[in-house]
Scaffold this active site. Structure first.
Site, PDB file in Angstrom:
ATOM      1  CB  CYS A  79      -0.905   0.008   1.220  1.00 16.17           C
ATOM      2  SG  CYS A  79      -1.858  -1.511   1.421  1.00 16.17           S
ATOM      3  NE  ARG A 127       4.219   1.755  -1.541  1.00 19.78           N
ATOM      4  CZ  ARG A 127       5.349   1.128  -1.244  1.00 19.78           C
ATOM      5  NH1 ARG A 127       6.410   1.313  -2.006  1.00 19.78           N
ATOM      6  NH2 ARG A 127       5.443   0.334  -0.212  1.00 19.78           N
ATOM      7  CD1 TRP A 138      -2.385  -4.632  -4.955  1.00 19.54           C
ATOM      8  CD2 TRP A 138      -1.574  -5.866  -3.279  1.00 19.54           C
ATOM      9  NE1 TRP A 138      -2.133  -5.894  -5.442  1.00 19.54           N
ATOM     10  CE2 TRP A 138      -1.637  -6.670  -4.434  1.00 19.54           C
ATOM     11  CE3 TRP A 138      -1.102  -6.438  -2.091  1.00 19.54           C
ATOM     12  CZ2 TRP A 138      -1.245  -8.000  -4.435  1.00 19.54           C
ATOM     13  CZ3 TRP A 138      -0.715  -7.769  -2.105  1.00 19.54           C
ATOM     14  CH2 TRP A 138      -0.781  -8.529  -3.271  1.00 19.54           C
ATOM     15  CG  ASN A 164       3.043  -0.723   2.909  1.00 16.65           C
ATOM     16  OD1 ASN A 164       2.479  -1.685   2.415  1.00 16.65           O
ATOM     17  ND2 ASN A 164       4.294  -0.407   2.634  1.00 16.65           N
ATOM     18  N   GLY A 165       1.639  -2.971   5.133  1.00 11.56           N
ATOM     19  CA  GLY A 165       2.267  -4.139   5.736  1.00 11.56           C
ATOM     20  C   GLY A 165       1.238  -5.160   6.171  1.00 11.56           C
ATOM     21  CD  GLU A 189      11.439  -9.422 -17.491  1.00  9.56           C
ATOM     22  OE1 GLU A 189      10.955  -8.275 -17.327  1.00  9.56           O
ATOM     23  OE2 GLU A 189      11.351 -10.320 -16.618  1.00  9.56           O
ATOM     24  CE  LYS A 237       8.675  -6.281 -17.585  1.00 12.38           C
ATOM     25  NZ  LYS A 237       8.633  -7.342 -16.550  1.00 12.38           N
ATOM     26  CD  GLU A 259       5.102  -8.461 -14.923  1.00 16.22           C
ATOM     27  OE1 GLU A 259       5.471  -8.502 -13.739  1.00 16.22           O
ATOM     28  OE2 GLU A 259       5.729  -7.834 -15.814  1.00 16.22           O
ATOM     29  CG  HIS A 276      12.416 -32.541 -24.143  1.00 12.26           C
ATOM     30  ND1 HIS A 276      12.732 -33.868 -23.950  1.00 12.26           N
ATOM     31  CD2 HIS A 276      13.483 -32.002 -24.813  1.00 12.26           C
ATOM     32  CE1 HIS A 276      13.932 -34.122 -24.439  1.00 12.26           C
ATOM     33  NE2 HIS A 276      14.404 -33.013 -24.969  1.00 12.26           N
ATOM     34  CE  LYS A 320       8.247  -0.562 -10.119  1.00  8.41           C
ATOM     35  NZ  LYS A 320       8.523  -1.095 -11.471  1.00  8.41           N
TER      36      LYS A 320
END
Length: 612
Positions: free
Chosen positions: A2, A27, A74, A98-99, A485, A489, A492, A508, A607
């Site tokens: 947050c 955030r 969040w 936040n936490g 990566e 992306k 995401e 395979h 983030k």
């Protein structure tokens, strides 16, 4: 994950806090709220959704005043709802957080047994109840906060107000980031989860350490130890980031801006790390000497997400150039086993924010076993940088988009610098080879600019394939992590299912997925793997897969049977991963734009992952 912002001072704090929250919306964005002292009374305004919903309510209520605390959420405990939105108020105590409070269930049951009633499902509300209990017991406001926090286990960054102390704001930190800033006007102070929230108002800051709190009032801003209330003396730091860096700068999205900032960011990361003769790497700033590089018998890279992909590339470099055995661990896995590390092990922790909970916990575990820790981080003064034995900052500047771009490429640069420095110290890297690698690093900004010139072609490819439901990414060697990566992306920000695979593994399993509807991105640099990857590409073409090939400028063999080819000016075998990363970021970006997703704040992501 947050975002919190607080203000106390002579001006109206509501617009100050709201502007700060806008900078921190990356955030968290499932709800938001503020609390303000207005006309001597404490008033709250909260809403579900993004900040624009809160802004509409504030306009309707014409709220103004000081001090003010605000929050963008969040969710960790409790679904997104107005009741669960911060701030939380209980008997005059209002808190933003936040936490995670790890022992909140036990505390909630205890408080409920004592007759407390709760208005939310959150762990944060517990903190306001605990502080109210201490105030009822006769303790003053700062002491009540300290005594309440002594009962809390977990992570927190807090900003707190109390209705009977309209001239005081308290903030505290434990395992979640918190910055205090000092304004130009007398008695003007700010607190926030991250620097961008403060840049418009102040660049004179103190990063709180774990177990510290600040009490801001007319008497000043005092930093205290939560444990015993003793006053601490901390030096201020001057933040040199320009506030403009935290804005979009004319780009449609922060992510696109940050993709295009990569040549500059890479150049900044190299500054001061290349010797004057431009033939050697100089990493004295880390505090590690040549003797230190030589004594390590093993390297373990610890990271999460995109930073983990950077670590996978770093493994190739460290083993190839420094000839040191290297492992790459996902932090959340490393911390829950009994890892074999000791004083002969170098742990390299990679985190853009320096606050990634799993990475911090894993490194702490390693340090307890005697290992040395080298941090690769973008945020000065973050928890990671303070716990490490040495730090190599990426100097990428603020990265606002949730999907990491310039943080990733600058992490790669740092890993290459470490590999060269370690290889030179250990005697396995000849002077001419060092000089060649340094020259390649110094050429990177120009090569990245040229890679970005392919943006119109990449956008057209995205236009043709954005309706695809699946993607496959293939590469070998140092570029295999770039395939991972690139797939990440795309997942995401466009919400398209994508998988990265070593090209040699295609037979395979993944080859069963290939048909005329599957776009297959193939990274085909001119390196020792070229012929084998070209063979894998032809296997995809033979099964009607839609190949999107990325290869070296002038390649006349790659195009046969491909749907599209992007030609890139290469940086040499070891440094090619940086060049090839950029067009994959662009492919994900343009695909997401065409699908209409929220590019900068994709659903369910935040983030900085500051909780497990």
């Amino acid at each position: 994950m947050c975002g919190i912002v607080g203000y106390i001072g002579p001006r109206d704090g509501v617009p100050v806090v709201m502007e700060g929250l806008q900078k921190l919306e990356y955030r968290g964005y499932d709800s938001a709220g503020i609390a303000a002292f207005a006309d001597g009374a404490l008033k709250l305004c909260r809403s579900v959704g993004k900040l624009r919903e809160l802004e509409q309510r504030l306009r309707a209520n014409a709220l103004s005043g000081s001090p003010v605390i605000g929050h963008t959420r969040w969710a960790t405990h409790g679904r997104p709802s107005e009741a669960n939105a911060h701030p939380h108020l209980y008997r005059g105590v209002v808190v933003v957080h936040n936490g995670i409070v790890e022992n909140y269930v036990a505390l909630r049951e205890e408080l409920a047994a004592r007759g407390h009633e709760f208005s939310s499902e959150t762990d944060t509300e517990i903190i306001s109840h605990l502080i109210a209990c201490e105030l009822d017991a006769g303790h003053d406001f700062p002491a009540a906060v300290r005594r309440a926090l002594a009962r809390v286990r977990g992570a927190y960054a807090l900003a707190i107000l109390h209705e009977k102390h309209p001239g005081m704001m308290i903030a505290a930190r434990q395992a979640s980031p918190l910055v205090v800033a000092f304004g130009e006007a007398p008695g003007e102070y700010f607190v926030a989860s991250d620097i961008p929230a403060l840049l418009a108002w102040s660049r004179d800051v103190v990063f709180l350490d774990d177990g510290e709190m600040v009490v801001c009032d007319a008497a000043g801003c005092r930093i205290l130890a939560v444990a015993d209330g003793s006053e601490l003396v901390r030096e201020h730091q001057r933040i040199t980031w320009d506030p403009i860096m935290a804005r979009k700068g004319g780009y449609r999205h922060f992510m696109l801006k940050e993709i295009h900032e990569q040549p500059l960011a890479v150049g900044n990361t190299l500054l001061g790390r290349i010797a004057e003769d431009r033939r050697r790497v100089d990493l004295r700033e880390t505090g590690f000497t040549a003797a230190d590089w030589r004594r390590f018998e093993r390297v373990v890279i610890i990271a999460c997400g995109t930073s983990w992909h950077a670590g996978l590339v770093g493994k190739f470099w460290l083993e190839g150039l420094a000839r040191v055995p290297t492992e790459v661990d996902i932090a959340s896995e490393f911390r829950y086993r009994d890892p074999l590390v000791d004083e002969r092990t170098l742990l390299i922790g990679i985190s853009q924010s320096g606050e990634t909970a799993d990475t911090l916990a894993a490194l702490k575990e390693g340090k307890q076993k005697g290992a040395a820790v080298l941090a690769i981080c973008n945020v000065m003064g973050s928890t990671l940088t303070r716990m490490a034995d040495g730090v190599l900052y990426t100097h990428a500047g603020p990265e606002i988009g949730v999907a990491s771009t310039k943080a990733f490429t600058t992490q790669l640069v740092c890993l290459m610098l470490i590999a060269v420095a370690m290889g030179a110290a250990r005697g396995g890297l000849e002077e001419e080879r060092q000089a060649d690698l340094v020259d390649g690093l110094l050429r990177l900004p120009v090569l990245l600019e040229r890679a970005l010139e392919q943006a119109p072609t990449v956008e057209e490819i995205a236009r043709r394939f954005h309706h695809a439901t699946d993607y496959l990414y293939l590469a070998r060697g140092e570029n295999y992590p770039i395939a991972l990566e690139g797939a990440l992306k795309l997942k995401e920000i466009s919400y398209i299912h994508a998988e990265g695979y070593p090209a040699g593994e295609m037979k395979h399993g993944p080859i069963a997925l290939i048909d005329e509807n599957l776009p297959v991105v193939v990274l085909l640099p001119h390196d020792r793997h070229y012929e084998k990857v070209l063979s894998n590409l032809q296997e995809v073409v033979a099964r009607d897969g839609q190949v999107i090939a990325f290869t070296a400028a002038g390649d006349v063999r790659a195009a046969a049977g491909c749907a599209d080819v992007i030609y890139l000016e290469e940086a040499g075998e070891l440094l090619n991963p940086l060049v090839y990363a950029l067009p994959l970021q662009l492919l994900a970006y343009y695909t997401a734009v065409l699908k209409g997703t929220d590019v900068d704040q994709p659903r369910n992501l935040a983030k900085s992952v500051t909780v497990e």
